[in-house]
Design a protein around this motif. Sequence first.
Motif, PDB file in Angstrom:
ATOM      1  N   GLY A  28       0.818  -1.204   0.000  1.00  0.00           N
ATOM      2  CA  GLY A  28       0.000   0.000   0.000  1.00  0.00           C
ATOM      3  C   GLY A  28       0.858   1.263   0.000  1.00  0.00           C
ATOM      4  N   ILE A  29       0.179   2.390  -0.003  1.00  0.00           N
ATOM      5  CA  ILE A  29       0.846   3.703  -0.016  1.00  0.00           C
ATOM      6  C   ILE A  29       1.374   4.013   1.387  1.00  0.00           C
ATOM      7  CG2 ILE A  29       0.437   6.179  -0.406  1.00  0.00           C
ATOM      8  CD1 ILE A  29      -1.822   5.303  -2.349  1.00  0.00           C
ATOM      9  N   THR A  33       5.408   1.050   1.172  1.00  0.00           N
ATOM     10  CA  THR A  33       6.248   1.126  -0.033  1.00  0.00           C
ATOM     11  C   THR A  33       7.718   0.908   0.301  1.00  0.00           C
ATOM     12  OG1 THR A  33       6.331   3.536   0.215  1.00  0.00           O
ATOM     13  CG2 THR A  33       4.756   2.678  -1.369  1.00  0.00           C
ATOM     14  N   ASN A  51      -2.912  -1.235 -10.561  1.00  0.00           N
ATOM     15  CA  ASN A  51      -3.089  -0.629 -11.884  1.00  0.00           C
ATOM     16  C   ASN A  51      -2.584  -1.539 -12.997  1.00  0.00           C
ATOM     17  OD1 ASN A  51      -0.532  -0.104 -10.757  1.00  0.00           O
ATOM     18  ND2 ASN A  51      -0.128   1.512 -12.223  1.00  0.00           N
ATOM     19  N   CYS A  70       4.151   3.445 -13.564  1.00  0.00           N
ATOM     20  CA  CYS A  70       3.949   3.889 -12.182  1.00  0.00           C
ATOM     21  C   CYS A  70       3.161   2.844 -11.419  1.00  0.00           C
ATOM     22  CB  CYS A  70       3.225   5.237 -12.143  1.00  0.00           C
ATOM     23  SG  CYS A  70       1.522   5.127 -12.708  1.00  0.00           S
ATOM     24  N   ASN A  71       3.144   2.993 -10.091  1.00  0.00           N
ATOM     25  CA  ASN A  71       2.352   2.068  -9.265  1.00  0.00           C
ATOM     26  C   ASN A  71       0.957   2.638  -9.049  1.00  0.00           C
ATOM     27  OD1 ASN A  71       2.598   4.016  -7.248  1.00  0.00           O
ATOM     28  ND2 ASN A  71       4.177   2.913  -6.142  1.00  0.00           N
ATOM     29  N   ALA A  72       0.163   1.940  -8.231  1.00  0.00           N
ATOM     30  CA  ALA A  72      -1.226   2.349  -8.033  1.00  0.00           C
ATOM     31  C   ALA A  72      -1.337   3.713  -7.356  1.00  0.00           C
ATOM     32  CB  ALA A  72      -1.973   1.290  -7.223  1.00  0.00           C
ATOM     33  N   GLY A  73      -0.278   4.133  -6.678  1.00  0.00           N
ATOM     34  CA  GLY A  73      -0.280   5.450  -6.046  1.00  0.00           C
ATOM     35  C   GLY A  73       0.166   6.548  -6.988  1.00  0.00           C
ATOM     36  N   TRP A 119      -9.388   4.221   4.930  1.00  0.00           N
ATOM     37  CA  TRP A 119      -9.573   4.961   3.683  1.00  0.00           C
ATOM     38  C   TRP A 119     -10.181   6.343   3.819  1.00  0.00           C
ATOM     39  CZ3 TRP A 119     -14.239   6.080   0.967  1.00  0.00           C
ATOM     40  CH2 TRP A 119     -15.407   5.599   1.577  1.00  0.00           C
ATOM     41  N   GLY A 130     -10.126   2.826  -3.403  1.00  0.00           N
ATOM     42  CA  GLY A 130      -9.052   2.149  -4.117  1.00  0.00           C
ATOM     43  C   GLY A 130      -9.203   0.647  -3.984  1.00  0.00           C
TER      44      GLY A 130
END
Length: 220
Positions: A28-29, A33, A51, A70-73, A119, A130
């Motif tokens: 996750g963010i 990371t 993504n 890029c990643n999902a963030g 969230w 997300g």
Amino acid sequence: MGMGVDIRNRIAKRAAQEVKDGMIVNLGIGIPTLVANHLSDDLHVMFHAENGILGTGPSPEKGEEDPALCNAGGFPVTIIPGASYFDSALAFGMIRRGYLDITILGALEVSEKGDLANWIVPGKRVPGMGGAMELAQKAKKVIVLMNHVNKQGESKILRECALPLTAKACVDLIITEMAVIEVTEEGLLLKEVMAPFTVEEVVAHTEAPLRIPSVVGRIE
């Protein structure tokens, strides 16, 4: 208590010990990371991004970023040999079928039953749920990395979450700058305490009741 980079890395380093060879892992963010930086080079782990990447690598060097990668963030990533790309529907298919071995998430609150709230922050605009809801429900193991207390100094590990839930009874392990706590059928079990904190300090900063085993590990 603000989070220094070193504290964030201590939490991430402890979380990295939960990752074993051959696993598929979603990070996750935030603090999660950083986990990728603490895995030994001989581990073969595939990182999954909602993504549509399986096999993300470390952050690129400055100037080496690929604008399409890029990643999902939304942060730039690299890929490792054997990586694959797909659309986000397939990325979620992998999550929903339970193919992810571990998801490592940040959290605002966790309850003694392992309920997760991560969230929505009252009064703040958020980009949305997300993938957190499905990751939390479907991953084989869910690890939460977070501060032990919020900015007001209040415990984030509660009898009941006050914030809207992401998913119920989903968290398996909580790692903070103070402790490693396992969610069990009988409630929360204090497994390890991080120096310089003591068992008493962890208990004092945890609103939910903690079970204290005869031997509690210590992380120096």
